[in-house]
Design a protein around this motif. Structure first.
Motif, mmCIF file in Angstrom:
data_model
loop_
_atom_site.group_PDB
_atom_site.id
_atom_site.type_symbol
_atom_site.label_atom_id
_atom_site.label_comp_id
_atom_site.label_asym_id
_atom_site.label_seq_id
_atom_site.Cartn_x
_atom_site.Cartn_y
_atom_site.Cartn_z
ATOM 1 N N ARG A 79 -19.446 -59.444 41.410
ATOM 2 C CA ARG A 79 -20.305 -58.653 42.286
ATOM 3 C C ARG A 79 -19.707 -57.259 42.505
ATOM 4 N NH1 ARG A 79 -23.838 -61.474 45.775
ATOM 5 N NH2 ARG A 79 -23.489 -59.831 47.311
ATOM 6 N N LYS A 80 -20.582 -56.286 42.714
ATOM 7 C CA LYS A 80 -20.110 -54.928 42.974
ATOM 8 C C LYS A 80 -19.567 -54.762 44.386
ATOM 9 C CE LYS A 80 -24.637 -53.143 44.449
ATOM 10 N NZ LYS A 80 -25.683 -52.137 44.183
ATOM 11 N N ASP A 81 -19.884 -55.716 45.289
ATOM 12 C CA ASP A 81 -19.345 -55.683 46.658
ATOM 13 C C ASP A 81 -18.437 -56.878 46.902
ATOM 14 O OD1 ASP A 81 -21.290 -57.585 46.528
ATOM 15 O OD2 ASP A 81 -22.194 -57.126 48.472
ATOM 16 N N ALA A 82 -17.763 -57.355 45.843
ATOM 17 C CA ALA A 82 -16.954 -58.568 45.946
ATOM 18 C C ALA A 82 -15.731 -58.331 46.818
ATOM 19 C CB ALA A 82 -16.526 -59.018 44.555
ATOM 20 N N GLN A 83 -15.322 -59.400 47.518
ATOM 21 C CA GLN A 83 -14.064 -59.400 48.252
ATOM 22 C C GLN A 83 -12.962 -59.833 47.295
ATOM 23 O OE1 GLN A 83 -14.486 -61.932 51.657
ATOM 24 N NE2 GLN A 83 -15.848 -60.513 52.741
ATOM 25 N N LEU A 84 -11.993 -58.956 47.072
ATOM 26 C CA LEU A 84 -10.981 -59.196 46.049
ATOM 27 C C LEU A 84 -9.795 -59.978 46.581
ATOM 28 C CD1 LEU A 84 -11.047 -55.630 44.470
ATOM 29 C CD2 LEU A 84 -12.226 -57.678 43.655
ATOM 30 N N CYS A 85 -9.238 -59.555 47.675
ATOM 31 C CA CYS A 85 -8.044 -60.211 48.212
ATOM 32 C C CYS A 85 -7.938 -59.887 49.691
ATOM 33 C CB CYS A 85 -6.780 -59.765 47.466
ATOM 34 S SG CYS A 85 -6.441 -57.994 47.598
ATOM 35 N N ARG A 86 -6.996 -60.552 50.326
ATOM 36 C CA ARG A 86 -6.714 -60.319 51.744
ATOM 37 C C ARG A 86 -5.320 -59.717 51.862
ATOM 38 N NH1 ARG A 86 -7.634 -64.836 53.207
ATOM 39 N NH2 ARG A 86 -9.610 -64.647 54.324
ATOM 40 N N MET A 141 -0.226 -59.298 50.098
ATOM 41 C CA MET A 141 -1.540 -59.418 49.489
ATOM 42 C C MET A 141 -1.742 -60.868 49.067
ATOM 43 S SD MET A 141 -1.734 -55.903 47.218
ATOM 44 C CE MET A 141 -3.346 -56.351 46.577
ATOM 45 N N LEU A 142 -2.867 -61.464 49.475
ATOM 46 C CA LEU A 142 -3.131 -62.888 49.281
ATOM 47 C C LEU A 142 -4.398 -63.067 48.458
ATOM 48 C CD1 LEU A 142 -2.524 -63.981 52.979
ATOM 49 C CD2 LEU A 142 -0.901 -64.169 51.105
ATOM 50 N N THR A 143 -4.353 -64.014 47.550
ATOM 51 C CA THR A 143 -5.555 -64.359 46.792
ATOM 52 C C THR A 143 -6.507 -65.154 47.678
ATOM 53 O OG1 THR A 143 -4.456 -66.363 45.982
ATOM 54 C CG2 THR A 143 -4.306 -64.369 44.625
ATOM 55 N N MET A 144 -7.797 -65.119 47.293
ATOM 56 C CA MET A 144 -8.823 -65.767 48.096
ATOM 57 C C MET A 144 -9.487 -66.933 47.378
ATOM 58 S SD MET A 144 -10.591 -62.339 49.714
ATOM 59 C CE MET A 144 -11.471 -63.260 50.963
ATOM 60 N N ARG A 145 -9.065 -67.210 46.153
ATOM 61 C CA ARG A 145 -9.648 -68.318 45.397
ATOM 62 C C ARG A 145 -8.625 -69.434 45.210
ATOM 63 N NH1 ARG A 145 -14.468 -67.597 42.746
ATOM 64 N NH2 ARG A 145 -15.378 -65.484 42.880
#
Length: 645
Positions: A79-86, A141-145
């Motif tokens: 997605r063009k508005d995707a959430q990449l990481c926290r 920086m944390l992954t979200m998946r």
């Protein structure tokens, strides 16, 4: 004093950010973003003390490579508005050593994030020489998946729960206090807000890198202005609370103070009363002595005479025998009885007069004592009344001061809220005006009836003027020519990593169609040709990525050819030569020097260096030029190999 801070934010494409750029900036490395072909070079960043990637045990080995990890994160989102990481930002106590801070962060990240299945890329930063020495902090920086096999699976929505953030804040508080305890420090932190702790204090905002740089340059920023207003408000609150606390202490101590004052005054009155009573008793004793002397003087001799005569009469009347018979016969007994009655009456009369004298004296002395006691009690009552009046007056004054302080604070708060509301209204009005202008521009661009702009065609007057100038003025030499701005030739420099590194459009005048420069060279291909070792391939998410077969560096790209591709023969010097005929000797010398700079041993290593040399050669003597630090080109490479300086 140790301060608490744990803030979390989402890095997403909706705001134009890139996870690869953020990772490169926080770690101070150079990373190529395979999705866009951009090279994010932050090797010049200072103050990075520790970087590390912490992953669960079931994570594949390639995820410990920072470039492959975050390129995989970018590739997993469509997605063009995707959430990449926290990103979680932690404030570290400056009271601890560097090793203690590192172990503190690693322990917290391992327990709170990695053990839950996240991959953490942590970087610990220390303050610079011109910054606050207490500004030790960490970026995580944390992954979200979730991890599935050799890649990423679905996103874990429970990690976005607000209750989970509250748990992380509490866990960070516990880790911080435990580290301070182990270090033997007395400081402690609290994750609760001022409101939850019952503290009347307005919190400030974190400046962030952009506002921090503005404040360092001496320019005001919105967050800085709001923080200064909050600090001023907190100062007023502290003054108000201090004044109210002082007034409350005075009010609480008012009763005790005036009670002590009343007791001291009563004690002084009691002492004076004792002395007065003692003096009065001394006077009464003297009066009694004088009364006895008077009685003795007036009634002493008669009383003794009457007593003696009475005793003699009673003795004669007690006679018996023939004496008693003679006395009765002669009537002497009757006469003695009458005489004895008169003596008794005289004695009783004198005794009554003496008793009346004593009674009058005692009554007078008793009245004096009563009057003294009454005056003493009245004095004590007056002292109590005066003390109560003074206490009431002082209490009223303190209450008025407290009321004035409260009203002044409320007035200042109302004025501050009014200014803040007015400022917010202006911001909303400006945003609405911008949206309206943008909507009008979009609508105008979409209108089919709008006629296209006609190409420039000089008039006869302009042609005559150009012909006259061509005969009078010779074509400019290279030293006299004004070079176009750097973005017009090579494009803009890359923006900050937090912004994704998007090149901004060049601010140059509109050119005619035949003067447009040629397309820019392929950035990714040129970079891989210059240095294949630094180039990072797109990872295979079904299996672990393989390293390139050929690890030997390729020959350096021809800078002259790259320049000719970016600036074809219709460049400025060609125009200069055609306007004024043949080149002069000075122009030929300048052109020779320029070609020597490009082809000799001292050739420039980047387009930026070449451009700076040309600007230095063509600048007027004495002109001041601003030297800006290069933090990465929008070209994404340097012709000597793509690495940072």
């Amino acid at each position: 004093m140790a301060q608490y801070r744990l803030s979390a934010q989402i890095i997403g494409r909706k705001t134009g950010r890139s996870a690869v750029a953020c990772a490169a900036y926080r770690s101070g490395e150079v990373i190529a973003e395979t999705r866009t072909g951009q090279m994010h070079d932050y090797t010049r960043k200072q103050g990075i003390t520790h970087t590390e990637i912490m992953a669960p045990q079931n994570a594949p080995a390639w995820m410990h490579d920072r470039a492959m990890l975050w390129n995989a994160v970018e590739a997993a989102e469509r997605r063009k508005d995707a959430q990449l990481c926290r990103e979680v930002q932690l404030s570290l106590p400056h009271e601890l050593t560097a090793d203690e801070r590192r172990e503190l962060v690693r322990g917290f990240v391992q327990k709170s994030f990695v053990d839950k299945g996240m991959i953490a890329d942590l970087a610990i930063h220390q303050p610079g020489p011109r910054e606050d020495h207490r500004n030790h902090h960490a970026h995580v920086m944390l992954t979200m998946r979730e991890l599935t096999g050799g890649g990423f699976g679905k996103k874990s929505r429970e990690w976005n729960d607000r209750d989970r953030l509250a748990e992380w804040r509490k866990e960070w508080e516990q880790h911080l206090n435990a580290a301070l305890f182990r270090a033997g420090r007395a400081e402690r932190v609290d994750s609760r807000s001022y409101k939850d702790r019952g503290i009347d204090r307005e919190p400030t905002q974190h400046l962030g890198p952009a506002a921090h740089q503005m404040e360092k340059r001496g320019a005001a920023s919105r967050i800085g202005d709001e923080n200064r207003a909050a600090n001023e408000n907190n100062r007023q609150r502290a003054n108000r609370h201090g004044l109210l606390a002082q007034l409350q202490l005075q009010l609480d101590g008012l009763d005790d103070r005036f009670e002590r004052q009343r007791a001291a005054q009563v004690h002084a009155v009691e002492n004076a009363h004792q002395w007065t009573r003692s003096d009065l008793k001394s006077r009464h004793t003297s009066e009694q002595a004088r009364e006895r002397d008077r009685i003795e003087k007036v009634y002493g001799e008669p009383m003794r005479t009457l007593a003696a005569e009475r005793q003699a009469l009673e003795s004669r009347m007690e006679a018996t025998g023939w004496r008693s018979l003679v006395r009765r016969v002669t009537g002497q007994t009757v006469r003695d009885a009458d005489r004895l009655d008169r003596l008794k009456l005289n004695q009783a009369s004198i005794a009554e007069r003496i008793r009346q004298g004593w009674d009058a004296l005692n009554a007078r002395q008793a009245d004096q004592l009563k009057a003294l006691e009454k005056a003493h009690e009245k004095r004590k009552a007056d002292i109590a009344a005066e003390t109560e009046r003074q206490k009431k007056a002082e209490r009223d004054a303190l209450m008025r001061r407290r009321l004035v302080a409260a009203q002044s604070y409320q007035k200042n708060q109302a004025e501050r809220f009014r200014k803040k509301a007015a400022q917010g209204a202006k911001v909303r009005e400006a945003a609405a005006r911008s949206d309206e202008i943008a909507a009008k521009a979009i609508a105008a661009a979409k209108t089919p009836e709008q006629a296209p702009r006609a190409p420039y065609q000089p008039s006869e007057k302009d042609l005559a003027r150009f012909s006259q100038e061509a005969h009078q003025v010779k074509g400019p030499s290279l030293e006299q020519a004004k070079l176009p701005p750097y973005p017009a030739v090579w494009g803009r420099r890359g923006s900050d990593g937090a912004g994704g590194g998007k090149p901004a459009p060049a601010e140059t005048p509109r050119r005619r169609e035949h003067d447009a420069p040629a397309p820019m060279p392929d950035v990714k291909a040129a970079h891989e040709q210059a240095d294949p070792i630094r180039a990072i391939k797109q990872p295979n998410f079904t299996a672990q990525a393989q390293a390139p077969a050929n690890d030997s560096p390729a020959p350096i790209a021809d800078a002259t050819a790259a320049h000719e591709r970016a600036n074809p023969p219709h460049s400025r010097e060609a125009n200069f030569s055609t306007q004024g005929g043949n080149l002069s000797q000075s122009e030929k010398d300048a052109k020779t020097r320029r070609e020597a700079d490009w082809g000799g041993e001292g050739k420039a290593t980047a387009a930026w260096d070449w451009f700076e040399k040309q600007r230095a050669a063509t600048a007027e003597p004495g002109a001041e030029r601003e030297k800006k630090q290069e933090r990465g080109l929008s070209l994404g490479l340097k012709f000597s190999g793509g690495g940072g300086e």
